[in-house]
Write an enzyme that holds these catalytic residues in place. Structure first.
Site, PDB file in Angstrom:
ATOM      1  N   LYS A   5      32.486  -5.657  37.832  1.00 41.31           N
ATOM      2  CA  LYS A   5      33.828  -6.258  37.898  1.00 41.31           C
ATOM      3  C   LYS A   5      34.868  -5.296  37.315  1.00 41.31           C
ATOM      4  CE  LYS A   5      34.825 -10.092  38.957  1.00 41.31           C
ATOM      5  NZ  LYS A   5      35.289 -10.661  40.245  1.00 41.31           N
TER       6      LYS A   5
ATOM      7  N   TYR B 196      27.123  -7.535  35.896  1.00 41.45           N
ATOM      8  CA  TYR B 196      28.249  -8.350  36.373  1.00 41.45           C
ATOM      9  C   TYR B 196      29.565  -7.838  35.800  1.00 41.45           C
ATOM     10  CZ  TYR B 196      31.531 -12.244  36.561  1.00 41.45           C
ATOM     11  OH  TYR B 196      32.662 -13.006  36.736  1.00 41.45           O
TER      12      TYR B 196
END
EC number: 1.2.1.84
Length: 548
Positions: free
Chosen positions: A304, A300
């Protein structure tokens, strides 16, 4: 059907790196602007009309401004919002919904908000709009404001657009895309995959490449003033000390060894190689391995980070704001205290503890639980839009965090407050004698204690081997996996710099601070956890349980 609907509505890690651009003053207007009234002025005039305020109170507001009063205008948030139209991704998500509600409630003259939605047809998109937004309890203040015209107002302002962040041109039909590109002033990139152990191919497509596709669409928008992207404060990877508000760039604070095309190829090869459950498992493992290889905790935060770097490299002259919130939790004040959708990072642990499933966890009680209420994130984003939405090609990063202040929330304090509240107000009618949660400094100690707890509470002993039953093993593996996933956060010691965020607050007028406040220093953590967040979390849990 889609075209007709939308077209019809259109007519009603160098850690000490620095940003490449600075903030330039706006050019003065060379014409006489019409006078715009603040919320206070409007409210007082309305009150006077209904006999609630004296005439003198109104006339005092329209007297010529002194130099001091001119300087009290602040950023000019309400003035900026008037007449603006937006394109929002991730519109049915937790943060986006709070932001949309705030925009609609505070800007009486707002334009349209186009909501990118994955739907098979316009009828399905309209249904999603109604089920997930219009009928949501979050919007009850707007419903009170507009009364019987509430639904008509919402359908007039919120325009569902069928599309997909994973497709070129966002998967929007060309005639609709052309219409939208003529209308929108601000793009709000709020979508993303937020699972820490997500499959690598999906995380890359949405989190890493999605912002680039959205940015490319934005470059074709005639009057676009700003591209605002929500990232995460943990996007900088494994860090100690102070995490600065600086852009991420491949070759600078992201290693030049990272090749996005090579990562996509790795993920594609894994998809071809594995199938079924094995495919999901292997792609999750691949995401974790690649993140660890480059210095990130999970797929994640890693993807990002790539997404931010893509925005930085492709932005051209487009003004960009990156908002990096830490752990977003329930609303502090608005539209009412304690609103939450689903469970956030710490919540599954709190709920498991409240249900008596666990009484141990793996953490450092002194680690910083960098929590920020969702309404403060929305307010900060709106203030940043007004500050930077003047067309100046700058790139600004804001850390929306709480650990930089003198009273940050620590893991031990969160556990103490949760125990206190849940003993006084149990989660359900069933009375559970909650022990104070025991914190373990090692994973081995936590695993052993949890195993004993499961054996004792559920009596799931295998008669032959004396160990855990299959059900007990599944439960143990679930919580151990959860502890491993959260380890970067439950042992977090770095602090986030928020110089840019503090400067933004200082530029706001007193009225703007009241209406769009996000000063974390004002949070009473004990009040927030005990009287706001936990009651809100329990309400969300019980409401979901009723629908199951």
């Amino acid at each position: 059907m889609a075209t007709t609907n939308v077209l019809a509505t259109s007519h009603a890690f160098k850690l000490n790196g620095v940003s490449y651009f600075s903030s330039f003053p706006r050019k003065p207007n060379h014409y006489m602007p019409r006078r715009r009234l603040s919320h206070t002025t409007r409210r007082v005039q309305t009150s006077c009309f209904y006999g609630e305020t004296s005439f003198e109170a109104v006339t005092s507001l329209v007297t010529p401004k002194t130099e001091t009063s001119r300087n009290s205008d602040g950023i000019g948030i309400v003035r900026f919002l008037e007449g603006k139209s937006y394109l929002v991704t991730g519109a049915t998500g937790f943060l986006a919904k709070v932001l949309i509600e705030k925009l609609l409630r505070e800007s009486l003259e707002i334009g349209k908000i186009f909501l990118l939605m994955r739907s098979k047809d316009q009828e399905s998109a309209n249904k999603r709009l109604y089920d997930e937004i219009i009928s949501s309890d979050l919007f009850k203040l707007l419903k009170q404001m507009h009364g019987s015209s509430y639904e008509a107002f919402m359908k007039r302002k919120l325009i569902p657009v069928i599309g997909d962040i994973e497709e070129d041109n966002l998967g929007i039909k060309s005639e609709i895309a052309n219409m939208i590109s003529e209308e929108i002033d601000v793009i709000i990139s709020c979508g993303g995959r937020t699972t820490f152990d997500d499959r690598y191919d999906s995380a890359l497509s949405v989190n890493a490449l999605g912002p680039g596709r959205l940015l490319s669409f934005g470059k074709g928008c005639r009057k676009l003033k700003l591209f605002l992207h929500f990232s995460t404060a943990y996007v900088t990877g494994k860090r100690e000390g102070t995490v600065l508000e600086t852009p991420l760039c491949i070759g600078e604070n992201i290693t030049s060894d990272l090749n996005i095309k090579s990562e996509l190829k790795l993920a594609s090869e894994a998809v071809r190689k594995f199938r079924g459950r094995e495919e999901i498992k292997k792609l999750k493992e691949l995401g974790f391995e690649r993140a660890q290889h480059y210095g990130w905790e999970n797929s994640y935060t890693f993807t990002k980070a790539i997404g931010e770097a893509v925005i930085h490299s492709k932005r051209g002259n487009l003004p960009v704001v990156i908002i990096r919130p830490s752990i977003i939790e329930s609303s502090y004040n608005e539209p009412f205290p304690g609103w939450i959708q689903g469970t956030r990072m710490a919540d599954p642990i709190i709920l498991a503890y409240a249900k008596g499933q666990i009484s141990d966890f793996w953490a450092d009680p002194q680690s910083l639980m960098d929590i920020i209420p969702v309404d403060m994130v929305a307010n900060a984003a709106i203030a940043a839009m007004a500050k930077h939405g003047c067309g100046v090609p700058e790139f600004k990063v804001y850390n929306l965090t709480s650990s930089s202040h003198v009273n940050p929330m620590r893991a031990g304090k969160l556990i103490d407050l949760s125990h206190q509240h849940l003993c006084d107000f149990p989660l359900e009618e069933t009375v559970i004698d909650l022990e104070h949660m025991k914190i373990h400094s090692s994973l081995e100690g936590f695993t052993s204690a949890l195993s004993n707890t499961i054996i004792k509470q559920e009596r799931v002993i295998d008669n032959e081997g004396g160990g855990l039953s299959t059900k007990g093993k599944r439960k143990l593996n679930y919580f151990v996996s959860l502890a491993k996933t959260y380890e970067p956060y439950t042992f977090f010691q770095a602090r986030f710099d928020n110089t840019n965020t503090t400067s933004l607050i200082q530029e706001m007028s007193m009225e703007e601070k009241k209406t769009f406040g996000f000063d974390i220093k004002g949070i009473d953590w004990e009040h927030y956890i005990v009287n706001v967040h936990l009651p809100g979390l329990k309400k969300e849990f019980l409401s979901k349980k009723k629908t199951e």
